[in-house]
Design an enzyme around this catalytic site. Structure first.
Site: not given
Length: 373
Positions: A58, A247, A103, A252, A98
């Site tokens: 985004k 946010f 992740d 979630d 990164f």
């Protein structure tokens, strides 16, 4: 042309201009690679790494730097100012790349942004670990190339290092709290969720873009706002961390409640054993029988068990609980924004220090409030 259409067009043009700076940055990074005598196959690999992992999202974090600099300056930016602000924005996008490449390896994820994760590509595999390091290193090369002569250069270095360190702390707590293959809801709590969100998301996604803009516009670390001496960076942090938490809680909730058409993906927090706000809010009010349902069904790769968890969320009134949270969070953050004394916005130039503006924070909040995707 409608206002809505005009707004969409303006957003698309802003993104296109920002993406144009990526072409400049990529060429610079590749030229540096070539100057080091890197063989052609290494240069091609690096280019592919940069393009596959950095643009394509985004770009909200990066473009927020440009928007914030313009608000703080109180005028349109010169070409040089725009370039500098956009470079700082792309440095955040490189930091994000990164984090995401790393992740995905840690989580053994399969897709990212609608395509296979980088490490999942043929011939990449664990080379992605080094590729992640190279995405991070690109940040410091760009900062040195474009900001070494600036008075705030050391501030930029310290800020990126600190934000990286804090984010990695949050990632550690997340990884040991909610491993995908070992479900233990006794490790979960709203306090644990708060810590993970602040450290893993809020610092680099919300505070970092604004702090970079503040340094670039020469806002000092202490000045007088109204009748009191204030640290504007602390003031910004105190607003942006709760905003970042709001946010993530919103994200979630949308993972559970939103449709794929809304959020652009299929929500997987329940089956992936994520330490999300939804499960923690449910655990905080669950009866012993409801807790047993969650223990038996959460974090399982089973559609029926996922549906059982979602049904329990409805049973305990999670949507109403979220709505109440959202309104309270909005009012609390707006109250904090209004603590910033209103000052007349005057255009500032060159090395002239800007003054912190409420609008910087209102723009963030307006983008988030009651979003559905």
């Amino acid at each position: 042309m409608s206002t809505t259409k005009t707004g969409v067009d303006a957003k698309a043009l802003a993104r296109k201009r920002f993406e144009g700076v990526w072409e400049v940055i990529r060429a610079e990074l590749l030229a540096h690679f070539e100057a080091q005598g890197m063989p052609i196959e290494a240069r091609e690999w690096y280019k592919r790494n940069l393009d596959y992992n950095t643009p394509g999202g985004k770009l909200n974090r990066g473009m927020s730097v440009v928007d914030s600099v313009q608000i703080l300056r109180g005028r349109s930016l010169t070409d040089d100012e725009y370039l500098k602000a956009a470079i700082l924005g792309w440095c955040i996008e490189l930091l994000q790349a990164f984090f995401l490449v790393s992740d995905d390896i840690m989580d053994q994820s399969v897709t990212r942004r609608g395509q296979p994760c980088w490490y999942k590509l043929d011939s990449v595999g664990n080379i992605a670990i080094n590729d992640a390091f190279m995405l991070e290193a690109a940040i410091y090369h760009l900062l040195k190339s474009h900001f070494r002569q600036e008075s705030y250069y050391v501030n930029l270095l310290e800020l990126f290092h600190e934000m990286s360190h804090l984010t990695e702390m949050g990632q550690l707590v997340d990884l040991i709290t909610a491993p995908e293959d070992a479900v233990d809801l006794s490790k979960f709590s709203l306090d644990k969720h708060h810590f993970i969100v602040i450290y893993k998301t809020a610092y680099y996604s919300f505070y970092l873009p604004v702090a970079l803009a503040m340094y670039m516009t020469h806002i000092p670390t202490t000045y007088t706002l109204g009748s009191t001496s204030t640290d504007p960076y602390k003031l910004a942090l105190d607003i942006l961390l709760p905003l970042g938490e709001y946010f993530q809680i919103q994200d979630d909730f949308l993972d559970y409640s939103g449709t794929p058409e809304q959020i652009g993906k299929i929500g997987t927090d329940i089956i992936d054993n994520k330490c999300s706000w939804c499960i923690n809010a449910a655990l905080a009010i669950a009866t012993p029988a409801q807790r047993q349902v969650l223990d038996e069904n959460y974090g399982q790769k089973d559609a029926a068990k996922e549906a059982r968890v979602k049904a329990l969320y409805e049973e305990i009134g999670l949507p109403a609980k979220y709505k109440a949270y959202e309104e309270a969070a909005y009012q609390r953050i707006m109250g904090m924004i209004q603590q910033i004394p209103e000052v007349e916005v005057k255009p500032t130039y060159a090395n002239e220090p800007a003054v912190l503006q409420r609008q910087v924070f209102k723009v963030f909040l307006d983008k988030i409030y009651k979003r559905t995707k």
